[in-house]
Scaffold this motif. Structure first.
Motif, PDB file in Angstrom:
ATOM      1  N   LYS A   1       0.711  -1.110  -0.058  1.00 28.95           N
ATOM      2  CA  LYS A   1       0.035  -0.138   0.031  1.00 28.95           C
ATOM      3  C   LYS A   1       0.875   1.004   0.002  1.00 28.95           C
ATOM      4  O   LYS A   1       1.779   1.430   0.852  1.00 28.95           O
ATOM      5  CB  LYS A   1      -0.986   0.171   1.302  1.00 28.95           C
ATOM      6  CG  LYS A   1      -2.170  -1.019   1.275  1.00 28.95           C
ATOM      7  CD  LYS A   1      -2.757  -1.130   2.567  1.00 28.95           C
ATOM      8  CE  LYS A   1      -3.964  -2.163   2.752  1.00 28.95           C
ATOM      9  NZ  LYS A   1      -4.646  -2.053   3.600  1.00 28.95           N
TER      10      LYS A   1
ATOM     11  N   LEU B   1      -5.921   7.543   2.729  1.00 28.29           N
ATOM     12  CA  LEU B   1      -5.221   6.492   3.811  1.00 28.29           C
ATOM     13  C   LEU B   1      -4.655   7.394   5.102  1.00 28.29           C
ATOM     14  O   LEU B   1      -5.033   7.192   6.173  1.00 28.29           O
ATOM     15  CB  LEU B   1      -4.463   5.348   3.153  1.00 28.29           C
ATOM     16  CG  LEU B   1      -4.131   4.548   4.202  1.00 28.29           C
ATOM     17  CD1 LEU B   1      -5.118   3.671   4.879  1.00 28.29           C
ATOM     18  CD2 LEU B   1      -2.962   3.257   3.362  1.00 28.29           C
ATOM     19  N   LEU B   2      -3.690   8.163   4.602  1.00 28.56           N
ATOM     20  CA  LEU B   2      -2.636   8.770   5.625  1.00 28.56           C
ATOM     21  C   LEU B   2      -2.800  10.219   5.067  1.00 28.56           C
ATOM     22  O   LEU B   2      -2.413  10.614   3.960  1.00 28.56           O
ATOM     23  CB  LEU B   2      -1.392   7.932   5.859  1.00 28.56           C
ATOM     24  CG  LEU B   2      -1.300   6.768   6.327  1.00 28.56           C
ATOM     25  CD1 LEU B   2      -0.182   6.007   6.284  1.00 28.56           C
ATOM     26  CD2 LEU B   2      -1.854   6.625   7.759  1.00 28.56           C
TER      27      LEU B   2
ATOM     28  N   ASP C   1       0.390  12.061   9.736  1.00 25.53           N
ATOM     29  CA  ASP C   1       0.438  10.646  10.314  1.00 25.53           C
ATOM     30  C   ASP C   1       0.936   9.699   9.388  1.00 25.53           C
ATOM     31  O   ASP C   1       1.120   8.518   9.578  1.00 25.53           O
ATOM     32  CB  ASP C   1      -1.187  10.222  10.662  1.00 25.53           C
ATOM     33  CG  ASP C   1      -2.090  10.309   9.459  1.00 25.53           C
ATOM     34  OD1 ASP C   1      -1.660  10.704   8.479  1.00 25.53           O
ATOM     35  OD2 ASP C   1      -3.176  10.250   9.837  1.00 25.53           O
TER      36      ASP C   1
ATOM     37  N   GLY D   1       2.247   5.895  10.339  1.00 25.82           N
ATOM     38  CA  GLY D   1       1.285   5.119   9.667  1.00 25.82           C
ATOM     39  C   GLY D   1       2.153   4.013   8.808  1.00 25.82           C
ATOM     40  O   GLY D   1       1.825   2.900   8.868  1.00 25.82           O
TER      41      GLY D   1
ATOM     42  N   ASP E   1       4.066   1.780  11.342  1.00 19.28           N
ATOM     43  CA  ASP E   1       3.185   0.711  11.890  1.00 19.28           C
ATOM     44  C   ASP E   1       2.359  -0.159  11.013  1.00 19.28           C
ATOM     45  O   ASP E   1       1.648  -1.224  11.341  1.00 19.28           O
ATOM     46  CB  ASP E   1       2.035   1.591  12.637  1.00 19.28           C
ATOM     47  CG  ASP E   1       2.441   2.265  13.766  1.00 19.28           C
ATOM     48  OD1 ASP E   1       3.545   1.776  14.367  1.00 19.28           O
ATOM     49  OD2 ASP E   1       1.646   3.236  14.302  1.00 19.28           O
TER      50      ASP E   1
ATOM     51  N   VAL F   1       0.220   0.451   8.599  1.00 20.84           N
ATOM     52  CA  VAL F   1      -1.061   0.830   7.923  1.00 20.84           C
ATOM     53  C   VAL F   1      -0.966   1.230   6.384  1.00 20.84           C
ATOM     54  O   VAL F   1      -1.808   0.739   5.515  1.00 20.84           O
ATOM     55  CB  VAL F   1      -1.304   2.254   8.705  1.00 20.84           C
ATOM     56  CG1 VAL F   1      -2.691   2.808   7.906  1.00 20.84           C
ATOM     57  CG2 VAL F   1      -1.663   1.984  10.078  1.00 20.84           C
TER      58      VAL F   1
ATOM     59  N   ASN G   1       8.215   1.020   5.114  1.00 16.86           N
ATOM     60  CA  ASN G   1       8.195   0.426   6.217  1.00 16.86           C
ATOM     61  C   ASN G   1       9.498  -0.641   6.212  1.00 16.86           C
ATOM     62  O   ASN G   1       9.564  -1.445   5.299  1.00 16.86           O
ATOM     63  CB  ASN G   1       6.899  -0.669   6.448  1.00 16.86           C
ATOM     64  CG  ASN G   1       6.969  -1.463   7.751  1.00 16.86           C
ATOM     65  OD1 ASN G   1       7.459  -2.632   7.780  1.00 16.86           O
ATOM     66  ND2 ASN G   1       6.121  -1.142   8.654  1.00 16.86           N
TER      67      ASN G   1
END
Length: 406
Positions: free
Chosen positions: A42, A83-84, A88, A92, A95, A97, A263
């Motif tokens: 994502k 989404l973000l 954030d 996000g 984490d 997201v 990430n």
């Protein structure tokens, strides 16, 4: 100016050839690909959609990775803060997201003190679009990928830096004419970050914090008077030509190191072959953004030069004020460095030296630094559509990219 090949949309195989990199083939290559688990990643981008400069570059980046992995890695895109949001995205992505996102460090000075401090180097620009975007962007790119206090700062938030770029110089896009310190006095300017706020204050303006998504309406309703932003926002992104038709081309700092991150857990799970390919794709995406800025600044320049929808204000009395303030800001950066930066003056000096190095590379290709007179500004805008940065990209790829994959 000479126009050279546009490399946007290169296939995975061509990207490898252009960069001069090769990977293992046959059984060895098949092993890592066979063992790669299919996944959908994502991507969150608060700044625009797939048709904006960042969006186009990142979709091409995604396509190259999907091709390289034989379709095992695909992507879902969440544009325009769906989404973000800008504030954030760091947490996000860390984490999980989202797996990939866009970070503006100056929005989060507490979480990213080194990254936010680095933004001050955006004041060390020339105001010449080609050089600020390409030389400034190249310096930002190699810095965010190699400067340990910065990469470690991101890692503490569980994200891996992919790439970063720099914008053209910021100017003032206003809903009221401003051509003197007297007219600037007391006007409210959206300025997110000290490097811009202090320039606005030097002109006698009052910096205000307005969310990106609220800026258009804020200008339209007169909640604030000017937006400190690059002029491509007349033709791209917020498209401010109807609500801020007064162009005040005083040279403010560029947005330094708009940073794409992934990430860290996702990155660490990738095999080395895939990490190396993504590293090359990251540099290619940065180049696509550089080239994209040339295109959208040229479109803004057409609007400005036409003088029908946009009125250009004389900044001859404003420019010296901000030039002096920017120089003072850079001179004082070392004194404001976070503790993680062990020798800040050496960093500032080295950073400026790298800007000079990449600027000289552009001059050698025939791109002289444009002056900041009204006539020269319009002439420089007119030439942006003829700029070709592929040779500059190849130089960066040859000198910097191999060091990123060791």
């Amino acid at each position: 100016m000479t126009h050279t090949t546009n490399w946007t949309g290169l296939s995975a195989a061509t990207l490898l050839a252009v960069s001069g990199m090769t990977f293992a083939t046959g059984a060895q290559a098949q092993d890592w690909l066979d063992n790669l688990e299919p996944m959908t990643l994502k991507l969150a981008d608060f700044s625009g959609n797939q048709d904006a400069n960042f969006g186009k570059a990142m979709v091409a980046w995604e396509d190259s990775i999907t091709e390289f992995t034989d379709g095992k890695i695909t992507f879902e895109n969440y544009w325009s803060s769906s989404l973000l949001g800008a504030l954030d995205t760091l947490s996000g992505v860390g984490d999980g997201v989202a797996d990939i996102g866009l970070i503006i460090p100056s929005y989060m000075p507490q979480e990213l003190p080194v990254g936010s401090w680095l933004f001050g180097m955006g004041a060390a620009l020339s105001g010449s679009t080609v050089h600020d975007v390409a030389a400034g962007g190249a310096t930002a790119l190699e810095t965010v990928l190699t400067f340990e206090p910065l990469t470690e700062e991101y890692a503490r938030h569980n994200v891996k830096v992919l790439q970063a770029t720099a914008t053209p110089a910021y100017n003032l896009l206003c809903n009221t004419p401003i051509s003197s310190p007297e007219e600037a006095e007391g006007k409210r300017a959206r300025a997110i970050g000290a490097v811009w706020s202090q320039s606005a204050e030097a002109l006698g303006m009052t910096p205000v914090s307005i969310a990106w998504g609220e800026a258009y309406e804020g200008l339209q309703r007169g909640v604030f008077d000017c937006m400190v932003i690059n002029p491509n926002q007349y033709a791209d992104g917020l498209v401010l030509k109807d609500v801020a038709p007064e162009f005040v081309p005083v040279t403010m700092a560029q947005l330094q190191a708009s940073t794409w991150v992934m990430n860290l857990d996702v990155w660490n799970d990738f095999p080395k072959e895939l990490q190396d390919f993504i590293t090359q794709a990251n540099v290619k995406a940065a180049y696509d953004i550089w080239a994209g800025y040339m295109d959208i600044e040229a479109k803004a320049g057409e609007l400005i030069a036409a003088g029908e929808e946009i009125h250009t204000n004389d900044v001859s009395t404003l420019e010296p004020i901000v030039k002096e303030q920017r120089a003072a800001y850079v001179a004082g950066l070392a004194d404001t460095a976070p503790d993680a930066v062990e020798n800040p003056q050496a960093f500032v000096d080295d950073y400026q030296a790298r800007i000079d190095y990449w600027t000289e590379a552009l001059v050698a290709e025939g791109y002289d630094v444009a002056e900041r007179t009204p006539e020269a500004i319009l002439e420089a805008f007119a030439g942006l559509s003829e700029v070709g940065l592929s040779g500059f990209y190849e130089k960066f790829n040859a000198e910097v990219t191999p060091q990123l994959m060791k």
